[in-house]
Each structure stands twice: as structure tokens, then as C-alpha cells.
Design an enzyme around this catalytic site. Structure first.
Site: not given
Ligand code: ATP
Ligand code: MG
Length: 508
Positions: A364-366
Site C-alpha cells: 500500500s503506497r499511501v
């Protein structure tokens, strides 16, 4: 047509121009109608994406403008559109009727009710296609959207406004994860839109019953384009669902969650339509602009700025893979236009590890910046623990004399895998997840046999509920585990463990 015609701006301009040109009462003639596709002559000014009208209240959607012809997909009762029929411009783009009356309802992508609850009360119409908010209209993702699943909320946390892909082979728990995430929004004020594309009617009926049973249906809108519906209906479904979420996000300033289940079938519907229109096929026979189609759709997810009311749209598109192949055309496309992916694996699923999240490649990048501090405190080493476990597990099968450190890592890994298992329909509050993960990651329960982990966890959480409500409250209020709480948690967990192990010892 040059590339320029495909940009957002020009679509937006066209939408605005439609109103003005609506008066241009052009009409033409159908020269061919087959398989839901009509070739039309004599609408020189019609626009791509415009609706056209045929006799008997039948509508079509313009897909292709060719030199002398316009190609339309007929929305309903396509066999009634015959060669020689008249066709008129409407000057309008595709719209979906929206309003609070949609909550708790099942509709088709055109807006017709599909449940037995009568007409749908709506008060506005939203265009199915709309340009995504720009940078200044957004703000960063900061508020968590909890799914209720420990492994997701700890390792691949999702924030409001994020786009997180759920990807995996057939029957790996994709829909269950998404629907449980909706159920977990029951008391959060988040409005959910579940878009079913190309699914069996029975699957959707069951899912609606599930939502109702958990009290989550009244905050949910279901857009259903079943497998038996025409390709154009399946094609339109995600746009209808997205527009409905936009209504709640822009107009009602609400947080929304949209599930597209799934975009593989959406791509297949689009391919089907394109082939019927005799458009040149590209990679894997998909039309070349399918990437653009999905990126435009997912770009519409956002956390809006305070000026715009701070509503949000979190999107969870689902993609089905064949044989774990994430390098196929549609999977790679959608991976590249989302903020991360939750990868579900058939091997894990079949081995009873459910949810079957592959912790190694799920990211999950954010969402991390939206995660609560206490969750970050307990999940810090989790990914490494699990990765080491998988690695050592494979190699320990060939070795009989393992060193003490390896044995300890294997034991801990096995315990964590057990602890992260979670049944369908059993979402957990964040505070409970934190307590549970604290016990596991801090090595407080390494002597609990792995087959008793589930029972231990239930008992431990019940203990906190019954006797230590103040500790739970304090965790929720502080949102982090300070020195005091650290000590308290440790004491309670060890005390309960002692009782549990004594108790289970006497039962044996
Ligand atoms: P499809 O490819 O057919 O759409 P899917 O990937 O969406 O499948 P689901 O329908 O969600 O998978 O789940 C498949 C089956 O596994 C269902 O019977 C579901 O009840 C069960 N299942 C999924 N997740 C869990 C879980 N966490 N615990 C127990 N059972 C589960
Ligand atoms: Mg499914």
C-alpha cells in the site's frame, strides 16, 4: 481523430458544449443493426460519448466516429432497432439518476431497480463520465479506511481516497474481502457502492442478503450488471457506480467506498463491444485504449480538499488473474494505476490461510500515512517476520538439525500466520487488532500452541471487553501505545495466558 481528442480537457469541453448543441436537432438513419451495435448515417455533428435516440424510447451510446458513419452501442432491446429506423441526437451524455433514495437499493447501470422495492427516488442526474479532480482540488490521504481484517489493516493499510487493487485467481476470497470491508463501514458513516460486473445473479443476491444481515445494506448502493446482461450494460456499470459515489462525495461531502468487482470482466465486455464494432484489436485482443479507460475511471477516486467539503472516494478495483499471472495485460495496467495491491493466492487459500494475502508482494503506497500510530507500532516487524518464516519454512523441510534461532523464527512465523487468519464476516475493531497483534509480535504468546491461537485470541479479547474496558478506551483515545499502556497490555496478556494455558492443560 488525433490523440488530442482523447484528453480530459476535450471531453470536459465537449460535455459543456452538448447543452448548447442540443438544439441542433439532427437526425439520421440506421444502415445496419446487429448484435447490439448500430451503424448510423447522417449525424454529422454527433459527439463521441453522446446518447442517441431510436424509435420506441430506445437509446444508444456513440462509440466511434468514422468518416461517413457513426457506430453506436444500443442500450436496451437492441433487436427492436432495425435497418432503416430513424435516429436522433439527444445532445446529452450518459447519465445516471442519483440521490439518497439509492441507499439500500440494487439497480442496473441505467438506473432501473433490480430489487422488489419499487421505483427509486432520485433527485438529480450525474454524468457517467467526468474528469477527475485536479491537484488543488485534492488533499493527501490521511484518514484510515479500516477493512476489519488484521492482515490488511496492519500490512496494507488503506486510506480514504486511496485506490487499492484486490487481485488474485478465481475463488481466492476477493469478493469476500471487499464485501467485508463494506460491512466494516456500518458505523463509520462511509457510504459504499458495490458494482457487480458479469457475475452470476445468485452471487449478487447472496451478497445483498449478507449486507442486509449485517446491517450494512442501508449505507450501500449495489449496481448490478450480471453475466446475462448485454456487454454494453456491463461496460457501463463502473461508470454508473463511480458517478453515484461522486454524488455523495461532491454533493453530500461524504466519505465513500467503491468496489468494482471486477475490472477483468469490464475489460472483456469492452473488448467484446470493440470487436463487434470491428475496431482493430491490440494486445490480448483488447482495444488499445483499455488502459486509458481504466486509468480515467480510477483517477476519479480522491480525497477532496477542505474547500470542496473534504468528501472522499476510496476505490477497490478487483482483478481476476489466471494462474497467478500478474504480468498479463489487464493486471499490469491496473497495478500501474492504483496505489498498491492486495495479492490473494490460491495456494494459501487452499492451505486454509484466509484471507489468503501474500504479505511479500502486497503493498500500500499511501495508506501508511493514514495508519494510526498504535497500528504502526504493532505492525513494524510483521512483514519481515512473515517473510523470514516463508523463507525458512521452505528450507527447513530439507534439514533436520536447525539452530535455535531458526526454530524460534519458525515458531513465531507459524504463530503469526495463525493469528492473522480471520473468518469471513468477522471484521475486528482496530483496537482489538492492536491488542492481538501486540501479543503476537512482542513474543508474549510464543508458548500458545498454534492450534489454540484462535481460541486464545477470542478469550483474550473477551477478557479486555469484560474486565479492562478502561484500557481499550485509553488505547482508542490515545491512538498510540505509550510506556504505561505497554506495561498494562503486557501484564494483562501474560496473566490471561497463564490462566489459558493452565486451563487447557487441565482439559487435556
Ligand atoms: P470468484 O473468482 O468466483 O469471484 P472470489 O475470489 O471473489 O471468487 P469469494 O467468492 O470471495 O472468492 O470466496 C470464495 C469462497 O471462499 C466463498 O465460499 C467464501 O465464503 C470463502 N471465503 C472467502 N474468504 C474467506 C475467509 N476469510 N474465511 C472463510 N471463508 C472464506
Ligand atoms: Mg468474486
Amino acid at each position: 481523430m488525433g490523440m488530442k481528442d482523447f484528453s480530459f480537457e476535450s471531453i470536459q469541453q465537449k460535455i459543456e458544449r452538448f447543452d448548447i448543441e442540443a438544439s441542433s436537432d439532427e437526425s439520421g438513419q440506421v444502415i445496419e443493426s446487429a448484435d447490439g451495435i448500430a451503424r448510423v448515417r447522417g449525424l454529422p455533428h454527433v459527439e463521441n460519448g453522446e446518447m442517441v435516440e431510436f424509435p420506441n424510447d430506445i437509446y444508444g451510446l456513440v462509440f466511434n466516429l468514422e468518416k461517413d458513419e457513426v457506430i453506436c452501442a444500443i442500450l436496451e432491446r437492441h433487436t427492436a432497432v432495425r435497418e432503416g429506423s430513424w435516429v436522433k441526437r439527444t445532445g446529452r451524455v450518459m447519465e445516471i439518476k442519483v440521490g439518497e433514495g439509492l441507499l439500500g437499493r440494487v439497480i442496473d447501470p441505467i438506473g432501473n431497480p433490480m430489487d422488489e422495492k419499487g421505483p427509486v427516488a432520485t433527485n438529480a442526474a450525474y454524468p457517467m463520465e467526468r474528469s477527475a479532480p485536479g491537484v488543488v482540488e485534492r488533499q493527501p490521504v490521511r484518514v484510515p479506511l479500516a477493512t476489519g481484517y488484521k492482515i490488511v489493516d496492519s500490512l496494507v493499510p488503506i486510506g480514504r481516497g486511496q485506490r487499492e487493487l484486490i487481485i488474485g485467481d478465481r475463488q481466492t476470497g476477493k469478493t469476500t474481502l471487499a464485501v467485508d470491508a463494506i460491512i466494516n463501514q456500518k458505523d463509520t458513516g462511509v457510504i459504499s457502492v458495490y458494482v457487480a460486473i458479469g457475475q452470476k445473479q445468485a452471487t449478487v443476491v447472496k451478497l445483498v442478503a449478507d449486507l442486509a444481515r449485517h446491517g450494512a445494506l442501508e449505507n450501500t448502493v449495489i449496481v448490478n450488471a450480471p453475466a446475462s446482461s448485454p456487454a454494453i450494460t456491463q461496460y457501463l456499470a463502473p461508470y454508473a457506480g463511480c458517478a453515484i459515489a461522486e454524488y455523495f462525495m461532491y454533493e453530500k461531502k461524504r466519505d465513500t467506498l467503491v468496489i468494482y468487482d471486477d475490472l477483468s470482466k469490464h475489460a472483456a465486455a469492452y473488448r467484446h463491444i470493440s470487436l463487434l464494432m470491428r475496431r482493430p484489436p491490440g494486445r490480448e485482443a483488447f482495444p488499445g485504449d483499455v488502459f486509458y479507460l481504466h486509468s480515467r475511471l480510477l483517477e476519479r477516486a480522491a480525497k477532496l480538499s477542505d474547500d470542496l467539503g473534504a468528501g472522499s472516494m476510496t476505490a477497490l478495483p478487483i482483478i481476476e488473474t489466471q494462474g497467478n499471472d500478474i504480468s498479463a495485460y489487464i493486471p499490469t495496467n491496473v497495478i500501474s494505476i492504483t496505489d498498491g495491491q492486495i495479492f490473494l493466492e490460491a495456494d494459501l487459500f487452499n492451505a486454509g490461510v484466509r484471507p489468503a494475502v501474500n504479505a511479500g508482494i502486497s503493498v500500500s503506497r499511501v495508506g501508511g500515512s493514514a495508519q494510526q500510530k498504535m497500528m504502526r507500532q504493532v505492525s513494524g516487524t510483521l512483514r519481515i517476520d512473515l517473510a523470514q518464516f516463508r523463507e525458512k519454512e521452505a528450507f527447513s523441510m530439507f534439514s533436520s538439525d536447525l539452530d535455535a534461532e531458526t526454530i524460534a523464527q519458525l515458531k513465531k512465523g507459524k504463530l503469526m500466520v495463525e493469528l492473522l487468519k480471520q473468518n469471513k464476516g468477522g471484521p475486528m475493531a482496530t483496537v482489538d487488532q492492536v491488542i492481538s497483534l501486540y501479543a503476537g509480535t512482542r513474543n508474549l504468546i510464543s508458548d500458545v500452541p498454534s492450534e489454540s491461537v484462535d481460541e486464545f485470541e477470542k478469550g483474550l479479547l473477551a477478557r479486555f471487553q469484560e474486565k479492562h474496558g478502561d484500557v481499550r478506551r485509553s488505547l482508542v483515545e490515545k491512538g498510540s501505545i505509550d510506556k504505561d499502556l505497554e506495561e498494562t497490555l503486557r501484564t494483562i496478556i501474560l496473566e490471561y495466558k497463564k490462566e489459558f494455558l493452565d486451563g487447557s492443560a487441565s482439559r487435556n
